[in-house]
Write a protein that holds these residues in place. Structure first.
Motif, PDB file in Angstrom:
ATOM      1  N   LEU A   1       0.792  -1.225   0.015  1.00  0.00           N
ATOM      2  CA  LEU A   1       0.009   0.066   0.123  1.00  0.00           C
ATOM      3  C   LEU A   1       0.833   1.162  -0.055  1.00  0.00           C
ATOM      4  O   LEU A   1       0.617   2.263  -0.531  1.00  0.00           O
ATOM      5  CB  LEU A   1      -0.908   0.021   1.222  1.00  0.00           C
ATOM      6  N   LYS A   2       2.084   1.251   0.762  1.00  0.00           N
ATOM      7  CA  LYS A   2       2.845   2.346   0.733  1.00  0.00           C
ATOM      8  C   LYS A   2       3.246   2.874  -0.992  1.00  0.00           C
ATOM      9  O   LYS A   2       3.494   3.949  -0.890  1.00  0.00           O
ATOM     10  CB  LYS A   2       4.138   2.028   1.445  1.00  0.00           C
ATOM     11  N   ASN A   3       3.377   1.781  -1.608  1.00  0.00           N
ATOM     12  CA  ASN A   3       3.660   2.210  -3.171  1.00  0.00           C
ATOM     13  C   ASN A   3       2.635   1.657  -3.942  1.00  0.00           C
ATOM     14  O   ASN A   3       2.972   1.555  -5.257  1.00  0.00           O
ATOM     15  CB  ASN A   3       4.839   1.207  -3.410  1.00  0.00           C
ATOM     16  N   TYR A   4       1.443   1.800  -3.583  1.00  0.00           N
ATOM     17  CA  TYR A   4       0.328   1.997  -4.254  1.00  0.00           C
ATOM     18  C   TYR A   4      -0.114   0.965  -5.169  1.00  0.00           C
ATOM     19  O   TYR A   4      -0.509   0.658  -6.414  1.00  0.00           O
ATOM     20  CB  TYR A   4       0.361   3.265  -5.259  1.00  0.00           C
ATOM     21  N   TYR A   5       0.493  -0.655  -4.694  1.00  0.00           N
ATOM     22  CA  TYR A   5       0.244  -1.844  -5.602  1.00  0.00           C
ATOM     23  C   TYR A   5      -0.380  -3.000  -4.900  1.00  0.00           C
ATOM     24  O   TYR A   5       0.165  -3.237  -3.731  1.00  0.00           O
ATOM     25  CB  TYR A   5       1.920  -1.973  -5.761  1.00  0.00           C
ATOM     26  N   ILE A   6      -1.201  -3.599  -5.287  1.00  0.00           N
ATOM     27  CA  ILE A   6      -1.656  -4.795  -5.035  1.00  0.00           C
ATOM     28  C   ILE A   6      -1.706  -5.749  -6.127  1.00  0.00           C
ATOM     29  O   ILE A   6      -1.965  -5.445  -7.361  1.00  0.00           O
ATOM     30  CB  ILE A   6      -3.100  -4.633  -4.440  1.00  0.00           C
ATOM     31  N   ARG A   7      -1.095  -6.974  -6.075  1.00  0.00           N
ATOM     32  CA  ARG A   7      -1.539  -8.015  -6.884  1.00  0.00           C
ATOM     33  C   ARG A   7      -1.997  -9.293  -6.436  1.00  0.00           C
ATOM     34  O   ARG A   7      -2.010  -9.632  -5.429  1.00  0.00           O
ATOM     35  CB  ARG A   7       0.182  -8.597  -7.191  1.00  0.00           C
ATOM     36  N   VAL A   8      -3.351  -9.467  -7.205  1.00  0.00           N
ATOM     37  CA  VAL A   8      -4.296 -10.833  -6.942  1.00  0.00           C
ATOM     38  C   VAL A   8      -4.148 -11.803  -7.837  1.00  0.00           C
ATOM     39  O   VAL A   8      -3.922 -11.634  -9.101  1.00  0.00           O
ATOM     40  CB  VAL A   8      -5.630  -9.857  -7.008  1.00  0.00           C
TER      41      VAL A   8
ATOM     42  N   ARG B   1      -7.976 -20.324 -18.441  1.00  0.00           N
ATOM     43  CA  ARG B   1      -8.016 -21.613 -18.151  1.00  0.00           C
ATOM     44  C   ARG B   1      -6.823 -22.184 -17.292  1.00  0.00           C
ATOM     45  O   ARG B   1      -6.667 -23.169 -17.253  1.00  0.00           O
ATOM     46  CB  ARG B   1      -7.706 -22.507 -19.791  1.00  0.00           C
ATOM     47  N   SER B   2      -6.461 -21.162 -16.676  1.00  0.00           N
ATOM     48  CA  SER B   2      -5.294 -21.438 -15.673  1.00  0.00           C
ATOM     49  C   SER B   2      -5.231 -20.448 -14.464  1.00  0.00           C
ATOM     50  O   SER B   2      -6.311 -19.758 -14.600  1.00  0.00           O
ATOM     51  CB  SER B   2      -3.776 -21.245 -16.469  1.00  0.00           C
ATOM     52  N   THR B   3      -4.199 -20.159 -13.590  1.00  0.00           N
ATOM     53  CA  THR B   3      -4.291 -19.265 -12.599  1.00  0.00           C
ATOM     54  C   THR B   3      -4.034 -17.839 -13.642  1.00  0.00           C
ATOM     55  O   THR B   3      -3.400 -17.834 -14.282  1.00  0.00           O
ATOM     56  CB  THR B   3      -3.100 -19.375 -11.775  1.00  0.00           C
ATOM     57  N   VAL B   4      -5.012 -16.898 -12.922  1.00  0.00           N
ATOM     58  CA  VAL B   4      -5.045 -15.474 -13.552  1.00  0.00           C
ATOM     59  C   VAL B   4      -4.606 -14.551 -12.527  1.00  0.00           C
ATOM     60  O   VAL B   4      -4.634 -14.754 -11.256  1.00  0.00           O
ATOM     61  CB  VAL B   4      -6.374 -15.240 -14.093  1.00  0.00           C
ATOM     62  N   TYR B   5      -3.868 -13.421 -12.771  1.00  0.00           N
ATOM     63  CA  TYR B   5      -3.509 -12.291 -12.156  1.00  0.00           C
ATOM     64  C   TYR B   5      -3.597 -11.122 -12.561  1.00  0.00           C
ATOM     65  O   TYR B   5      -4.189 -10.860 -13.693  1.00  0.00           O
ATOM     66  CB  TYR B   5      -1.750 -12.449 -12.339  1.00  0.00           C
ATOM     67  N   ALA B   6      -3.835  -9.981 -11.591  1.00  0.00           N
ATOM     68  CA  ALA B   6      -4.358  -8.786 -11.977  1.00  0.00           C
ATOM     69  C   ALA B   6      -3.326  -7.743 -11.090  1.00  0.00           C
ATOM     70  O   ALA B   6      -3.024  -8.125  -9.798  1.00  0.00           O
ATOM     71  CB  ALA B   6      -5.611  -8.154 -11.645  1.00  0.00           C
ATOM     72  N   ASP B   7      -2.755  -6.741 -11.772  1.00  0.00           N
ATOM     73  CA  ASP B   7      -1.646  -5.761 -10.865  1.00  0.00           C
ATOM     74  C   ASP B   7      -2.588  -4.455 -10.915  1.00  0.00           C
ATOM     75  O   ASP B   7      -3.030  -3.819 -11.794  1.00  0.00           O
ATOM     76  CB  ASP B   7      -0.698  -5.736 -11.305  1.00  0.00           C
ATOM     77  N   ILE B   8      -2.893  -4.160  -9.397  1.00  0.00           N
ATOM     78  CA  ILE B   8      -3.923  -2.745  -9.442  1.00  0.00           C
ATOM     79  C   ILE B   8      -2.699  -1.865  -9.005  1.00  0.00           C
ATOM     80  O   ILE B   8      -2.056  -2.003  -8.019  1.00  0.00           O
ATOM     81  CB  ILE B   8      -4.800  -3.104  -8.265  1.00  0.00           C
ATOM     82  N   ARG B   9      -2.423  -0.721  -9.716  1.00  0.00           N
ATOM     83  CA  ARG B   9      -1.485   0.211  -9.188  1.00  0.00           C
ATOM     84  C   ARG B   9      -2.203   1.567  -9.504  1.00  0.00           C
ATOM     85  O   ARG B   9      -2.834   1.734 -10.451  1.00  0.00           O
ATOM     86  CB  ARG B   9      -0.324   0.303 -10.357  1.00  0.00           C
ATOM     87  N   LEU B  10      -1.637   2.523  -8.466  1.00  0.00           N
ATOM     88  CA  LEU B  10      -1.836   3.881  -8.475  1.00  0.00           C
ATOM     89  C   LEU B  10      -0.579   4.592  -8.170  1.00  0.00           C
ATOM     90  O   LEU B  10       0.485   3.916  -8.220  1.00  0.00           O
ATOM     91  CB  LEU B  10      -2.892   4.479  -7.537  1.00  0.00           C
ATOM     92  N   ASP B  11      -0.306   5.737  -8.220  1.00  0.00           N
ATOM     93  CA  ASP B  11       0.801   6.649  -7.850  1.00  0.00           C
ATOM     94  C   ASP B  11       0.487   7.831  -6.932  1.00  0.00           C
ATOM     95  O   ASP B  11      -0.593   8.216  -6.776  1.00  0.00           O
ATOM     96  CB  ASP B  11       1.578   7.020  -8.957  1.00  0.00           C
ATOM     97  N   ALA B  12       1.435   8.278  -6.345  1.00  0.00           N
ATOM     98  CA  ALA B  12       1.209   9.617  -5.459  1.00  0.00           C
ATOM     99  C   ALA B  12       0.592  10.682  -6.165  1.00  0.00           C
ATOM    100  O   ALA B  12      -0.239  11.364  -5.649  1.00  0.00           O
ATOM    101  CB  ALA B  12       2.531   9.879  -4.943  1.00  0.00           C
ATOM    102  N   MET B  13       1.147  10.868  -7.507  1.00  0.00           N
ATOM    103  CA  MET B  13       0.653  12.048  -8.117  1.00  0.00           C
ATOM    104  C   MET B  13      -0.932  11.984  -8.372  1.00  0.00           C
ATOM    105  O   MET B  13      -1.497  12.952  -8.390  1.00  0.00           O
ATOM    106  CB  MET B  13       1.347  12.139  -9.564  1.00  0.00           C
ATOM    107  N   GLU B  14      -1.336  10.674  -8.607  1.00  0.00           N
ATOM    108  CA  GLU B  14      -2.888  10.593  -8.892  1.00  0.00           C
ATOM    109  C   GLU B  14      -3.744  10.966  -7.618  1.00  0.00           C
ATOM    110  O   GLU B  14      -4.626  11.634  -7.525  1.00  0.00           O
ATOM    111  CB  GLU B  14      -3.293   9.149  -9.429  1.00  0.00           C
ATOM    112  N   VAL B  15      -3.037  10.669  -6.345  1.00  0.00           N
ATOM    113  CA  VAL B  15      -3.559  10.834  -5.029  1.00  0.00           C
ATOM    114  C   VAL B  15      -3.633  12.319  -4.761  1.00  0.00           C
ATOM    115  O   VAL B  15      -4.632  12.689  -4.231  1.00  0.00           O
ATOM    116  CB  VAL B  15      -3.049   9.920  -3.987  1.00  0.00           C
TER     117      VAL B  15
END
Length: 159
Positions: free
Chosen positions: A36-43, A99-113
């Protein structure tokens, strides 16, 4: 701030809580990385009998739910309790069967906030649009989700 809210600001605690959230556990969705400090989550979400559709690929509702709350979570973490952050709308485009494991990278940045803070300074509603892609293990894009978030600075309470 109560102790539960304080604990939820710790990324490891947030990861623990979300990974045990029953709809996510049932679909096999889990947070792989949270920074969260670097605006990032991988699911990630493996394909299992619990989250596949009638033709044996990822169920669309599970694909959407795997990314649903995370822009909101990142913004709430960085904007703090003086802001209201809500999901307003979403759209999902299915591009290829998962058909396999899937991933999503959710990103924002400090300038957006900071930009959101500037836009919401006068207490007016702010609508921000974000796009997140879901990929499979081979890097094939499975789905694209567009989300619109409603953000507003809370008005001060009268004395």
């Amino acid at each position: 701030m109560n102790i539960l809210k304080q604990l939820q600001t710790i990324p490891a605690v947030s990861k623990f809580i979300i990974n045990r959230y029953s709809p996510y556990r049932g679909a096999g969705i889990s947070i792989d990385k949270i920074d969260l400090k670097n605006y990032y989550i991988r699911v990630k979400m493996p394909l299992t009998r619990k989250n596949q559709n009638i033709v044996g690929t990822h169920f669309g509702g599970s694909l959407y739910s795997m990314v649903d709350p995370f822009y909101m979570l990142i913004l709430m973490h960085h904007l703090g309790s003086k802001y209201i952050v809500w999901d307003k709308s979403a759209n999902i485009n299915f591009l290829s069967p998962g058909r396999s494991t899937v991933y999503a990278d959710i990103r924002l940045d400090a300038m957006e906030v900071e930009h959101i803070r500037e836009l919401a300074e006068n207490y007016a509603p702010v609508h921000r649009n974000y796009t997140v892609n879901i990929f499979d293990e081979s890097g094939l894009r499975i789905a694209e989700i567009q989300k619109t978030l409603y953000i507003r600075r809370k008005k001060p309470k009268p004395f």
